[in-house]
Design a protein around this motif. Structure first.
Motif, PDB file in Angstrom:
ATOM      1  N   LEU A 175      -4.052   5.850 -13.855  1.00  0.00           N
ATOM      2  CA  LEU A 175      -3.462   5.943 -12.520  1.00  0.00           C
ATOM      3  C   LEU A 175      -3.835   4.727 -11.680  1.00  0.00           C
ATOM      4  O   LEU A 175      -3.000   4.188 -10.949  1.00  0.00           O
ATOM      5  N   SER A 176      -5.071   4.273 -11.806  1.00  0.00           N
ATOM      6  CA  SER A 176      -5.524   3.097 -11.052  1.00  0.00           C
ATOM      7  C   SER A 176      -4.760   1.848 -11.476  1.00  0.00           C
ATOM      8  O   SER A 176      -4.402   1.010 -10.639  1.00  0.00           O
ATOM      9  N   VAL A 177      -4.509   1.708 -12.779  1.00  0.00           N
ATOM     10  CA  VAL A 177      -3.741   0.562 -13.275  1.00  0.00           C
ATOM     11  C   VAL A 177      -2.320   0.606 -12.721  1.00  0.00           C
ATOM     12  O   VAL A 177      -1.769  -0.416 -12.281  1.00  0.00           O
ATOM     13  N   LEU A 178      -1.711   1.783 -12.727  1.00  0.00           N
ATOM     14  CA  LEU A 178      -0.364   1.951 -12.188  1.00  0.00           C
ATOM     15  C   LEU A 178      -0.323   1.560 -10.714  1.00  0.00           C
ATOM     16  O   LEU A 178       0.569   0.820 -10.270  1.00  0.00           O
ATOM     17  N   VAL A 179      -1.297   2.041  -9.950  1.00  0.00           N
ATOM     18  CA  VAL A 179      -1.355   1.738  -8.517  1.00  0.00           C
ATOM     19  C   VAL A 179      -1.542   0.239  -8.294  1.00  0.00           C
ATOM     20  O   VAL A 179      -0.881  -0.364  -7.437  1.00  0.00           O
ATOM     21  N   LEU A 180      -2.421  -0.378  -9.070  1.00  0.00           N
ATOM     22  CA  LEU A 180      -2.675  -1.812  -8.930  1.00  0.00           C
ATOM     23  C   LEU A 180      -1.435  -2.640  -9.263  1.00  0.00           C
ATOM     24  O   LEU A 180      -1.063  -3.560  -8.506  1.00  0.00           O
ATOM     25  N   CYS A 181      -0.781  -2.341 -10.375  1.00  0.00           N
ATOM     26  CA  CYS A 181       0.426  -3.074 -10.778  1.00  0.00           C
ATOM     27  C   CYS A 181       1.533  -2.917  -9.737  1.00  0.00           C
ATOM     28  O   CYS A 181       2.222  -3.889  -9.379  1.00  0.00           O
TER      29      CYS A 181
ATOM     30  N   LEU B 178       0.720  -5.025  -6.575  1.00  0.00           N
ATOM     31  CA  LEU B 178       0.887  -6.469  -6.754  1.00  0.00           C
ATOM     32  C   LEU B 178       2.362  -6.868  -6.863  1.00  0.00           C
ATOM     33  O   LEU B 178       2.795  -7.857  -6.256  1.00  0.00           O
ATOM     34  N   MET B 179       3.154  -6.081  -7.607  1.00  0.00           N
ATOM     35  CA  MET B 179       4.571  -6.434  -7.754  1.00  0.00           C
ATOM     36  C   MET B 179       5.332  -6.202  -6.454  1.00  0.00           C
ATOM     37  O   MET B 179       6.254  -6.959  -6.120  1.00  0.00           O
ATOM     38  N   THR B 180       4.960  -5.175  -5.711  1.00  0.00           N
ATOM     39  CA  THR B 180       5.601  -4.954  -4.412  1.00  0.00           C
ATOM     40  C   THR B 180       5.269  -6.090  -3.457  1.00  0.00           C
ATOM     41  O   THR B 180       6.126  -6.548  -2.690  1.00  0.00           O
ATOM     42  N   LEU B 181       4.035  -6.557  -3.521  1.00  0.00           N
ATOM     43  CA  LEU B 181       3.615  -7.685  -2.686  1.00  0.00           C
ATOM     44  C   LEU B 181       4.471  -8.913  -2.989  1.00  0.00           C
ATOM     45  O   LEU B 181       4.938  -9.609  -2.079  1.00  0.00           O
TER      46      LEU B 181
ATOM     47  N   TYR C 196       0.837  -1.208   0.000  1.00  0.00           N
ATOM     48  CA  TYR C 196       0.000   0.000   0.000  1.00  0.00           C
ATOM     49  C   TYR C 196       0.870   1.256   0.000  1.00  0.00           C
ATOM     50  O   TYR C 196       0.621   2.206  -0.763  1.00  0.00           O
ATOM     51  N   LEU C 197       1.892   1.273   0.854  1.00  0.00           N
ATOM     52  CA  LEU C 197       2.733   2.470   0.969  1.00  0.00           C
ATOM     53  C   LEU C 197       3.437   2.795  -0.346  1.00  0.00           C
ATOM     54  O   LEU C 197       3.514   3.961  -0.748  1.00  0.00           O
ATOM     55  N   VAL C 198       3.940   1.758  -1.014  1.00  0.00           N
ATOM     56  CA  VAL C 198       4.617   1.980  -2.298  1.00  0.00           C
ATOM     57  C   VAL C 198       3.627   2.499  -3.339  1.00  0.00           C
ATOM     58  O   VAL C 198       3.894   3.465  -4.055  1.00  0.00           O
ATOM     59  N   ALA C 199       2.463   1.865  -3.427  1.00  0.00           N
ATOM     60  CA  ALA C 199       1.462   2.272  -4.411  1.00  0.00           C
ATOM     61  C   ALA C 199       0.937   3.679  -4.137  1.00  0.00           C
ATOM     62  O   ALA C 199       0.613   4.430  -5.067  1.00  0.00           O
ATOM     63  N   SER C 200       0.873   4.057  -2.864  1.00  0.00           N
ATOM     64  CA  SER C 200       0.321   5.374  -2.505  1.00  0.00           C
ATOM     65  C   SER C 200       1.206   6.525  -2.957  1.00  0.00           C
ATOM     66  O   SER C 200       0.754   7.671  -3.042  1.00  0.00           O
ATOM     67  N   VAL C 201       2.479   6.229  -3.251  1.00  0.00           N
ATOM     68  CA  VAL C 201       3.397   7.274  -3.727  1.00  0.00           C
ATOM     69  C   VAL C 201       2.874   7.913  -5.010  1.00  0.00           C
ATOM     70  O   VAL C 201       2.971   9.137  -5.202  1.00  0.00           O
ATOM     71  N   PHE C 202       2.275   7.105  -5.893  1.00  0.00           N
ATOM     72  CA  PHE C 202       1.762   7.625  -7.160  1.00  0.00           C
ATOM     73  C   PHE C 202       0.522   8.490  -6.938  1.00  0.00           C
ATOM     74  O   PHE C 202       0.333   9.493  -7.621  1.00  0.00           O
ATOM     75  N   VAL C 203      -0.289   8.099  -5.981  1.00  0.00           N
ATOM     76  CA  VAL C 203      -1.448   8.920  -5.611  1.00  0.00           C
ATOM     77  C   VAL C 203      -0.968  10.232  -5.011  1.00  0.00           C
ATOM     78  O   VAL C 203      -1.505  11.311  -5.298  1.00  0.00           O
TER      79      VAL C 203
END
Length: 300
Positions: free
Chosen positions: A178-184, A187-190, A150-157
């Motif tokens: 933006l949603s696709v970027l956050v989702l990808c 998942l990859m960070t996970l 979540y923390l990594v994905a939130s950087v883009f937001v």
């Protein structure tokens, strides 16, 4: 001679600070803010505005603070898994590291206040999440992996909100990409976090940490990581299916295709190499989204 010694001392302190903060992660976070901001900029020059740079620096400092705090709480585990890191190696005391983390958190949140209230709220939220993560992460099976993702994905937001005065004004196509970027990214960070847990399994067992490899074994954990990698690769194809407006799919396809090949190859690599290959793939993905967006605006 004294001047030379002074600069040598400054260099050593700087290297220690950057090592503690995990400079590479901080830079990637800064770039993530720039990528997020690119989706919501409204004309030439706004993308690299002072607000965007300030938001990027705030993210840089908050990420660094979180990394230092995490090492503060993980010092006993790192004595086994990563004894050469600054804290377990004794290059800095625990009290000094904790004070440095607090200072960086305060500066990071303070800088975010200069941008807008969206940035301030998200910075404050992520600071609280980072503190809770550092304190309890090793006791929460899989939850810690979700938190980091979540923390990594939130950087883009974080970056996208830099140029936003009202969330309701966001264009649908911008929101989709933006949603696709956050989702990808999530998942990859996970996947990468699970692979890192496999690397750290020896020290985690010693401290009775609750991670997937400790609880279910490294083989099962590696299969779960591979599943999230596949989901991320499939998610990267969504821009070809959904409405993305003027987003340059040709540029995106070339770069994201390369990134996806790296991600898929990482599934068959040893953990030490795999998690670093994933970082490389994520950097390529950043440029896929960034250039896909920017080139479409330049062509207009």
């Amino acid at each position: 001679m004294q001047l030379r010694e002074f600069f040598r001392g400054v260099g050593e302190v700087t290297r220690l600070l950057l090592s503690l903060m995990r400079f590479r992660n901080c830079v990637i976070g800064f770039l993530g803010v720039l990528v997020g901001a690119s989706f919501t900029y409204s004309g030439f020059g706004v993308f690299l505005s002072p607000d965007v740079f300030t938001a990027g620096l705030a993210a840089f400092l908050i990420i660094g603070a979180g990394n230092i705090l995490n090492d503060y709480f993980d010092i006993e585990i790192d004595k086994i898994n990563k004894p050469n890191k600054p804290l377990p190696a004794g290059r800095i005391s625990k009290s000094d590291a904790l004070m440095l983390s607090i200072i960086l958190f305060l500066f990071g949140v303070g800088l975010s206040k200069l941008v807008n209230h969206y940035i301030l709220y998200l910075a404050a939220l992520n600071t609280v999440v980072l503190i809770l993560y550092a304190t309890y992460s090793k006791r929460l099976l899989f939850v810690s992996n979700l938190v980091i993702s979540y923390l990594v994905a939130s950087v883009f937001v974080f970056g996208a909100l830099t140029n936003v005065r009202s969330i309701a004004s966001l264009d649908d196509s911008v929101f989709t990409v933006l949603s696709v970027l956050v989702l990808c990214s999530f998942l990859m960070t996970l996947s990468r976090e699970i692979i890192k847990d496999i690397e750290d399994v020896k020290g985690d067992k010693y401290k009775y940490a609750q991670t997937l490899p400790v609880r279910f074994g490294t083989s099962t954990a590696r299969k779960v990581a591979a599943l999230f990698t596949l989901l991320a690769v499939l998610s990267s194809l969504l821009p070809f299916i959904l409405y993305v407006g003027l987003f340059n799919l040709v540029v995106y396809a070339v770069l994201v295709g390369l990134a996806d090949m790296v991600f898929l190859a990482s599934m068959f690599m040893p953990e030490y190499i795999a998690q670093r290959a994933i970082v490389g793939g994520m950097l390529i993905s950043l440029f896929a989204f960034l250039l896909g967006d920017i080139t479409s605006k330049i062509s207009v």
